[in-house]
Scaffold this active site. Structure first.
Site: not given
Ligand code: 3H9
Length: 703
Positions: A105, A125
């Protein structure tokens, strides 16, 4: 300027860098930093274009998911990205890694986008029970069209850069240094004296067909995303992009987001996001512990399970040797593996060259000596203790020191298996789910003497082969199958009482289970559970009605789909399940013969008896220390048993119902049904009576 966001201006190009590892999430400090940078730029005239980029391994991976629980503090993402878009000079985003959610976004609020050729861009989302809430529901249709935006957001899958280019989501792909490419584009725009190109000013190109597009998508959602609210609400917001002004559309998006963020669906999915990652946190496994390298793997048994496991390793480039006792078994097993890969080639998910590479990594042998240089062996033969012991003794004789001995048993006592070796510390349970090359769950079973580094290696291995590894201690059935036992018991018993298989499965599917349990038995083979009970008579209670339907069906050879009949018939050309009046009559007769009082359980009763008995067993697993956390149980069930993610898993679901409600209902069942099965687990009783939750229990145990 904040530490996490920096602004520099050089040669009349401003660069805004977000540096907030690990994933540059748009948390409060990042938003404050971006706000400061763009507010600062609004007052300056010493630049002609802006580049926005992220440091580290990825562009912004979205909003900070944890912040939804506490409430989002100002500046809100929507307002912030409006500020970015309002910039009077062209703003170019440089995308690498994964741009997700609020990251995407932000990118589409910028005026131009350059993506690294390996970048992936998406709006996931809905996997969190919310909709894009930072302008994405209004900008994305303007940028790529309403139908393409609906496709992107409903799928939740990120697009590869090339596809994003094709859709007009990005302007250029960089093969090399994406920051340099973005800078070059910014310079070019500056040289041309270009102004901003704001997404909000664009028209939704297929907006004229909005009514048809939305109607078709509504039908898709009703069919494929049962019981979900966020996809329905998403379509409302997307429809607004075509019918409302940009400002009105943002207001609609914001109103919908507020409703969704605190609803159970979103809370459940957030819970699982963190639970899926917490499974790797194990007491006794600190950052200093080193995993053992897994360079070569041996598999014992060329059956469906062994073959599927071999594929998991070949898929990541690890050589595998399958050992079996008969050449015919090896030939058949390798043939099945090739066929599975051929299906992937015909579907287009793999090339013929990749097929040959992977098949080339899988060797076959009749001789245990061929395993003398492997780092890990996974035994995947029949569930017979004597056979497994024999195999482990042979492995002990040939494997090199330090090799890990894994067993794929789903019920047997791993401590007993480990005892036949001179190295019980190297023995571990690795319980794959069938088909092993597809199912994402791996139960990692820690036996009494399993060494911590062996456990860590198994956790790392699970991640490497793209599985969710959840640690369980040893007990009959481990976490998953032990909780399935009461669930299936109630389902079968209700058929003896007078319900039909359709009623039982229908109620479970309406709740959201991917498939009713009786249909699952038909798919897996009804004899599987029956044989397990025969092999474990000590686990079978003194109850003639216990899994009686499975016994009858197995004895008649009606084993499910493979026999054309089981609980259902499968003789129509599409092999869809159909009601079998003969089976229903046999079971109802049997119920009467056993003196079981007939009942006509309501949909609610079917759901409660199956789901609450499972939750009660889950509470026992926690108290016995078999499962480390209630959230681990939720991961097991959502990753391996078709439990609906939007309900958060059985233990999260229990919290949403209220533990006291479940406790009271179990006491009622104790009075009206078989009392030997309906005693509340002590932990459930304790938490219910003090008004607590499994989540609170987990929090109390977290170190
Ligand atoms: C959104 O954006 C809403 C908006 O439209 C509106 C807003 C108003 N937040 O997965 P990993 C942490 S909703 C917080 O092991 P990888 C994760 O918990 C969001 N923490 O690494 C972990 O912590 P820990 C939409 C996050 O390389 C560490 O980072 N976005 C977030 O296997 C490493 O993550 C998503 O749904 C976050 N957004 O994968 C994306 N992301 O080490 C969600 C990660 O303490 N994230 N952490 O356990 C992912 O899909 C994967 O983390 C990503 C990296 C592919 C990025």
């Amino acid at each position: 300027m904040s530490d996490v966001v920096t602004l520099s201006v050089s040669d009349r190009i401003a660069t805004v860098t977000i540096n907030s590892p690990p994933v540059n999430a748009a948390d409060h400090p990042v938003r404050l930093g971006l706000q400061k940078a763009f507010t600062g730029l609004a007052g300056r005239t010493d630049f002609d274009a802006v580049v926005v980029l992220c440091a580290g391994r990825t562009f912004m991976a979205g909003a900070d998911i944890g912040e939804f629980d506490t409430g989002i503090a100002a500046p809100h993402h929507q307002d912030l990205f409006n500020l970015v878009e309002s910039c009077a000079k062209p703003v170019v985003a440089a995308l690498h890694g994964t741009a997700l959610g609020a990251g995407t976004e932000l990118a589409i609020a910028c005026h131009y986008r350059v993506a690294d050729k390996g970048a992936r861009i998406g709006l996931p989302e809905l996997t969190l029970g919310i909709i894009p809430g930072a302008g994405g529901s209004q900008r994305m249709p303007r940028l790529i069209g309403l139908d393409a935006a609906a496709d992107l957001i409903l799928s939740s899958k990120p697009l590869p850069a090339a596809k994003a280019l094709e859709l007009g989501l990005v302007d250029e792909i960089a093969d090399g240094d994406v920051a340099a490419a973005a800078l070059a584009l910014a310079r070019k725009l500056a040289a041309e004296g270009a102004g901003p190109r704001r997404t909000r000013d664009m028209a939704v190109k297929d907006g004229g067909k909005a009514a048809e597009i939305i109607a078709a998508r509504r039908a898709q959602v009703a069919k494929t995303m049962r019981n979900r609210t966020s996809p329905v609400k998403l379509l409302e917001a997307l429809a607004g992009s075509a019918s409302l002004s940009f400002e009105e559309g943002l207001k609609l998006e914001s109103d919908i987001s507020k409703q969704l963020e605190q609803a159970t669906e979103a809370r459940a999915l957030r819970h699982l996001f963190f639970a899926d990652r917490e499974v790797r946190k194990i007491p006794g496994i600190g950052p200093d512990l080193k995993a053992r390298p897994i360079r070569k793997v041996g598999i014992i048994g060329a059956g469906t399970m062994g073959g599927g496991i071999a594929m998991c390793f070949a898929n990541i480039g690890t050589p595998v040797t399958i050992v079996d006792t008969a050449q015919a078994n090896l030939d058949r097993g390798l043939g099945v593996i090739r066929k599975n890969y051929e299906r992937s080639v015909s579907r287009g998910s793999m090339t013929a060259e990749q097929l040959e590479q992977r098949v080339g990594l899988i060797g076959a042998s009749l001789d245990y000596a061929s395993l003398s240089d492997v780092d890990l062996v996974i035994e995947a033969v029949f569930e017979k203790m004597e056979l497994k012991k024999e195999i482990f003794a042979k492995l002990d004789a040939v494997l090199p020191a330090g090799a890990i001995l894994g067993t794929n048993t789903s019920t047997l006592d791993i401590d007993e298996i480990a005892k036949v070796t001179k190295r019980p510390a190297d023995v571990i349970g690795l319980h794959f789910f069938s088909p092993a090359n597809v199912m994402p769950l791996l139960e990692i079973v820690q036996a009494a003497k399993t060494a911590p580094d062996v456990l860590l290696t198994a956790l790392d291995m699970a991640k490497a082969i793209k599985k969710t590894g959840v640690v369980s201690k040893v007990c009959y059935g481990f976490i998953g199958n032990r909780m399935m036992d009461p669930y299936g018991r109630e389902a079968e018993h209700m058929v003896l009482e007078g319900a039909t298989p359709e009623q039982v499965d229908g109620a479970l599917e309406e709740f959201g289970m991917a498939m009713g349990i009786l249909a699952v038995y038909d798919m897996a083979g009804i004899e599987v559970g029956h044989n397990t009970r025969l092999a474990n008579p000590h686990m079978v209670p003194d109850d003639a009605g216990f899994y009686r339907c499975s016994t009858i069906l197995t004895e008649r050879g009606w084993l499910g789909q493979k026999s054309g009949r089981g609980y259902y018939r499968y003789d129509s050309p599409d092999r869809k399940r159909a009601s079998d009046p003969e089976v229903i009559a046999i079971m109802h007769e049997e119920g009467k013969r056993l003196g079981i009082s007939p009942r006509a359980p309501s949909k609610q009763e079917i759901q409660e008896r199956c789901l609450y008995s499972m939750i009660n067993e889950g509470a026992k697993l926690l108290q016995e220390g078999i499962a480390l956390r209630a959230s681990d149980i939720d991961v097991v069930y959502t990753a391996g048993y078709g439990y609906p993610r939007y309900r958060g898993g059985p233990m999260f679901y229990a919290d949403t119902v209220g533990l006291k409600v479940i406790y009271d209902r179990i006491l009622e069942f104790k009075k009206t049904l078989d009392p030997q099965y309906w005693t509340p687990a002590p932990l459930l009783e304790e938490l219910a009576l003090k008004g607590s939750t499994f989540a609170a229990w987990d929090a109390g145990n977290r170190k």
